[in-house]
Design a protein around this motif. Structure first.
Motif, PDB file in Angstrom:
ATOM      1  N   PHE A  28      46.840  29.628  22.996  1.00 39.38           N
ATOM      2  CA  PHE A  28      47.254  28.919  21.774  1.00 39.38           C
ATOM      3  C   PHE A  28      46.317  27.751  21.432  1.00 39.38           C
ATOM      4  O   PHE A  28      46.028  27.514  20.261  1.00 39.38           O
ATOM      5  CB  PHE A  28      48.691  28.384  21.932  1.00 39.38           C
ATOM      6  CG  PHE A  28      49.729  29.219  21.227  1.00 39.38           C
ATOM      7  CD1 PHE A  28      49.816  30.581  21.458  1.00 39.38           C
ATOM      8  CD2 PHE A  28      50.625  28.647  20.338  1.00 39.38           C
ATOM      9  CE1 PHE A  28      50.774  31.361  20.816  1.00 39.38           C
ATOM     10  CE2 PHE A  28      51.589  29.415  19.683  1.00 39.38           C
ATOM     11  CZ  PHE A  28      51.668  30.768  19.924  1.00 39.38           C
ATOM     12  N   ALA A  29      45.882  27.009  22.457  1.00 34.97           N
ATOM     13  CA  ALA A  29      45.183  25.741  22.186  1.00 34.97           C
ATOM     14  C   ALA A  29      43.911  25.923  21.344  1.00 34.97           C
ATOM     15  O   ALA A  29      43.722  25.200  20.362  1.00 34.97           O
ATOM     16  CB  ALA A  29      44.870  25.025  23.497  1.00 34.97           C
ATOM     17  N   MET A  78      44.603  27.073  17.777  1.00 34.04           N
ATOM     18  CA  MET A  78      45.309  26.007  17.050  1.00 34.04           C
ATOM     19  C   MET A  78      44.348  24.963  16.489  1.00 34.04           C
ATOM     20  O   MET A  78      44.627  24.336  15.471  1.00 34.04           O
ATOM     21  CB  MET A  78      46.348  25.328  17.939  1.00 34.04           C
ATOM     22  CG  MET A  78      47.692  26.002  17.909  1.00 34.04           C
ATOM     23  SD  MET A  78      48.478  25.871  16.285  1.00 34.04           S
ATOM     24  CE  MET A  78      49.635  27.222  16.410  1.00 34.04           C
ATOM     25  N   ARG A  79      43.219  24.789  17.143  1.00 34.61           N
ATOM     26  CA  ARG A  79      42.209  23.864  16.601  1.00 34.61           C
ATOM     27  C   ARG A  79      41.723  24.409  15.255  1.00 34.61           C
ATOM     28  O   ARG A  79      41.525  23.663  14.310  1.00 34.61           O
ATOM     29  CB  ARG A  79      41.032  23.701  17.572  1.00 34.61           C
ATOM     30  CG  ARG A  79      41.403  22.944  18.832  1.00 34.61           C
ATOM     31  CD  ARG A  79      40.187  22.650  19.676  1.00 34.61           C
ATOM     32  NE  ARG A  79      39.230  21.782  18.980  1.00 34.61           N
ATOM     33  CZ  ARG A  79      39.254  20.451  19.038  1.00 34.61           C
ATOM     34  NH1 ARG A  79      40.163  19.854  19.750  1.00 34.61           N
ATOM     35  NH2 ARG A  79      38.369  19.744  18.390  1.00 34.61           N
ATOM     36  N   TRP A 110      54.824  32.388  15.855  1.00 35.91           N
ATOM     37  CA  TRP A 110      53.777  32.065  14.867  1.00 35.91           C
ATOM     38  C   TRP A 110      53.880  33.020  13.675  1.00 35.91           C
ATOM     39  O   TRP A 110      53.828  32.592  12.516  1.00 35.91           O
ATOM     40  CB  TRP A 110      52.369  32.131  15.474  1.00 35.91           C
ATOM     41  CG  TRP A 110      51.337  32.096  14.381  1.00 35.91           C
ATOM     42  CD1 TRP A 110      50.713  33.155  13.796  1.00 35.91           C
ATOM     43  CD2 TRP A 110      50.884  30.933  13.666  1.00 35.91           C
ATOM     44  NE1 TRP A 110      49.896  32.739  12.771  1.00 35.91           N
ATOM     45  CE2 TRP A 110      49.992  31.372  12.671  1.00 35.91           C
ATOM     46  CE3 TRP A 110      51.160  29.560  13.770  1.00 35.91           C
ATOM     47  CZ2 TRP A 110      49.353  30.497  11.787  1.00 35.91           C
ATOM     48  CZ3 TRP A 110      50.526  28.679  12.895  1.00 35.91           C
ATOM     49  CH2 TRP A 110      49.632  29.157  11.916  1.00 35.91           C
ATOM     50  N   PHE A 114      56.685  32.099  11.495  1.00 36.01           N
ATOM     51  CA  PHE A 114      56.352  30.850  10.797  1.00 36.01           C
ATOM     52  C   PHE A 114      55.473  31.154   9.583  1.00 36.01           C
ATOM     53  O   PHE A 114      55.747  30.713   8.467  1.00 36.01           O
ATOM     54  CB  PHE A 114      55.634  29.879  11.750  1.00 36.01           C
ATOM     55  CG  PHE A 114      54.918  28.755  11.052  1.00 36.01           C
ATOM     56  CD1 PHE A 114      55.615  27.622  10.635  1.00 36.01           C
ATOM     57  CD2 PHE A 114      53.542  28.818  10.804  1.00 36.01           C
ATOM     58  CE1 PHE A 114      54.955  26.581   9.977  1.00 36.01           C
ATOM     59  CE2 PHE A 114      52.883  27.783  10.150  1.00 36.01           C
ATOM     60  CZ  PHE A 114      53.592  26.665   9.735  1.00 36.01           C
ATOM     61  N   CYS A 163      55.307  22.742  11.233  1.00 40.72           N
ATOM     62  CA  CYS A 163      54.247  22.825  12.257  1.00 40.72           C
ATOM     63  C   CYS A 163      54.704  21.991  13.459  1.00 40.72           C
ATOM     64  O   CYS A 163      54.685  22.458  14.596  1.00 40.72           O
ATOM     65  CB  CYS A 163      52.921  22.231  11.762  1.00 40.72           C
ATOM     66  SG  CYS A 163      52.197  23.014  10.305  1.00 40.72           S
ATOM     67  N   CYS A 174      57.639  23.267  15.645  1.00 45.30           N
ATOM     68  CA  CYS A 174      57.251  24.281  16.632  1.00 45.30           C
ATOM     69  C   CYS A 174      56.583  23.609  17.823  1.00 45.30           C
ATOM     70  O   CYS A 174      56.834  23.981  18.968  1.00 45.30           O
ATOM     71  CB  CYS A 174      56.341  25.340  16.010  1.00 45.30           C
ATOM     72  SG  CYS A 174      56.149  26.784  17.070  1.00 45.30           S
ATOM     73  N   HIS A 175      55.759  22.616  17.544  1.00 44.74           N
ATOM     74  CA  HIS A 175      55.119  21.882  18.656  1.00 44.74           C
ATOM     75  C   HIS A 175      56.183  21.293  19.574  1.00 44.74           C
ATOM     76  O   HIS A 175      56.131  21.471  20.784  1.00 44.74           O
ATOM     77  CB  HIS A 175      54.193  20.780  18.116  1.00 44.74           C
ATOM     78  CG  HIS A 175      52.995  21.327  17.402  1.00 44.74           C
ATOM     79  ND1 HIS A 175      52.188  20.576  16.593  1.00 44.74           N
ATOM     80  CD2 HIS A 175      52.473  22.587  17.376  1.00 44.74           C
ATOM     81  CE1 HIS A 175      51.215  21.330  16.112  1.00 44.74           C
ATOM     82  NE2 HIS A 175      51.363  22.557  16.571  1.00 44.74           N
ATOM     83  N   MET A 206      58.082  23.863  21.626  1.00 46.90           N
ATOM     84  CA  MET A 206      57.357  24.495  22.726  1.00 46.90           C
ATOM     85  C   MET A 206      56.910  23.475  23.773  1.00 46.90           C
ATOM     86  O   MET A 206      56.109  23.789  24.657  1.00 46.90           O
ATOM     87  CB  MET A 206      56.167  25.291  22.183  1.00 46.90           C
ATOM     88  CG  MET A 206      56.614  26.564  21.470  1.00 46.90           C
ATOM     89  SD  MET A 206      55.250  27.543  20.797  1.00 46.90           S
ATOM     90  CE  MET A 206      54.537  28.250  22.286  1.00 46.90           C
ATOM     91  N   TYR A 263      55.392  20.519  23.065  1.00 48.07           N
ATOM     92  CA  TYR A 263      54.190  19.787  22.643  1.00 48.07           C
ATOM     93  C   TYR A 263      54.509  18.787  21.530  1.00 48.07           C
ATOM     94  O   TYR A 263      53.752  18.653  20.567  1.00 48.07           O
ATOM     95  CB  TYR A 263      53.088  20.761  22.198  1.00 48.07           C
ATOM     96  CG  TYR A 263      52.570  21.616  23.327  1.00 48.07           C
ATOM     97  CD1 TYR A 263      51.459  21.217  24.065  1.00 48.07           C
ATOM     98  CD2 TYR A 263      53.210  22.809  23.680  1.00 48.07           C
ATOM     99  CE1 TYR A 263      50.989  21.993  25.122  1.00 48.07           C
ATOM    100  CE2 TYR A 263      52.751  23.582  24.744  1.00 48.07           C
ATOM    101  CZ  TYR A 263      51.644  23.168  25.456  1.00 48.07           C
ATOM    102  OH  TYR A 263      51.188  23.919  26.501  1.00 48.07           O
ATOM    103  N   ILE A 313      51.924  16.564  20.054  1.00 50.12           N
ATOM    104  CA  ILE A 313      50.891  17.006  19.101  1.00 50.12           C
ATOM    105  C   ILE A 313      51.520  16.955  17.706  1.00 50.12           C
ATOM    106  O   ILE A 313      52.282  17.844  17.321  1.00 50.12           O
ATOM    107  CB  ILE A 313      50.355  18.422  19.417  1.00 50.12           C
ATOM    108  CG1 ILE A 313      49.789  18.460  20.839  1.00 50.12           C
ATOM    109  CG2 ILE A 313      49.291  18.831  18.405  1.00 50.12           C
ATOM    110  CD1 ILE A 313      49.237  19.821  21.266  1.00 50.12           C
ATOM    111  N   VAL A 319      50.882  16.809  13.764  1.00 53.53           N
ATOM    112  CA  VAL A 319      49.909  17.025  12.689  1.00 53.53           C
ATOM    113  C   VAL A 319      50.105  15.955  11.622  1.00 53.53           C
ATOM    114  O   VAL A 319      51.237  15.685  11.218  1.00 53.53           O
ATOM    115  CB  VAL A 319      50.098  18.434  12.064  1.00 53.53           C
ATOM    116  CG1 VAL A 319      49.170  18.638  10.868  1.00 53.53           C
ATOM    117  CG2 VAL A 319      49.881  19.522  13.106  1.00 53.53           C
TER     118      VAL A 319
END
Ligand code: HEC
Length: 167
Positions: free
Chosen positions: A44-45, A48-49, A95, A98, A129, A132-133, A136, A138, A141, A143
């Motif tokens: 994912f990481a 995701m960038r 995802w 989403f 967004c 979901c972070h 999960m 996160y 993180i 946005v």
């Protein structure tokens, strides 16, 4: 006649046993290779960038009237996540849902080339967004909308139609 059939059967068994042995030997090797490839594929990481950058670029494309570029950014924002279909099969559907559902109003505004609706939906989806972070694990993180596009090497102020993106 019977003897012949028995012989044929025996030979067949040998071939089958022999080939299944060599298949399982090759199978272990193949599994090792698959595992190697899997560990090298992004989860994912890394995608995701790309999601983050394309999401930010999308806004400036829309604002600049470059609706094809906005549509293109959205399309490849989604495609960026494709490796996760294989590497994160349990999480990838979240995802997909989403993008198909929560992101649909943004895509519809791009298709309609409607900046007011786009701005409203774009701003609103940022919370999804981040939901979901958080969901999960996160939540750290978060946005935030940038004040300029991360990718500066593209002309954003270029008139185009959303339908101009090649299929
Ligand atoms: C299905 C859940 C999910 C959705 C939806 C989602 N993300 Fe993520 N995102 C993640 C996860 C999980 C991580 C952490 C990556 C990891 O460690 O596996 C992440 C990480 C990130 C990162 C940090 C990447 C890095 O390593 O620098 C950014 C930026 C990001 N997401 C942007 C977005 C944006 C923008 C959206 C909405 C358009 C979005 N994400 C939607 C799950 C999601």
């Amino acid at each position: 006649m019977l003897k012949k059939s028995v012989q044929v059967l025996a030979v067949t068994c040998l071939i089958v046993t022999g080939s299944s042995l060599s298949v399982s030997a090759a199978g272990e090797d193949t599994q090792g290779q698959i595992d190697g490839i899997m560990s090298a594929l992004p989860k994912f990481a890394v995608p995701m960038r790309e999601v983050g950058d394309r999401f930010q670029n999308m806004f400036y494309a829309a604002e600049g009237g470059n609706w094809a570029l906005a549509s293109y950014m959205s399309k490849y924002m989604d495609n960026a996540m494709n490796p996760a279909k294989i590497t994160k099969p349990k999480e990838y559907p979240d995802w997909a849902t989403f993008y198909k559902e929560e992101f649909a109003p943004v895509n519809n505004a791009i298709a309609a080339q409607d900046m007011a609706t786009f701005t409203k939906e774009y701003t609103a989806v940022i919370a999804s967004c981040n939901d979901c972070h958080a969901g999960m694990g996160y939540g750290f993180i978060k946005v935030v909308k940038l004040t300029s596009p991360p990718d500066q090497g593209i002309e954003y102020k270029l008139a185009s139609k959303a339908v101009d993106v090649p299929k």
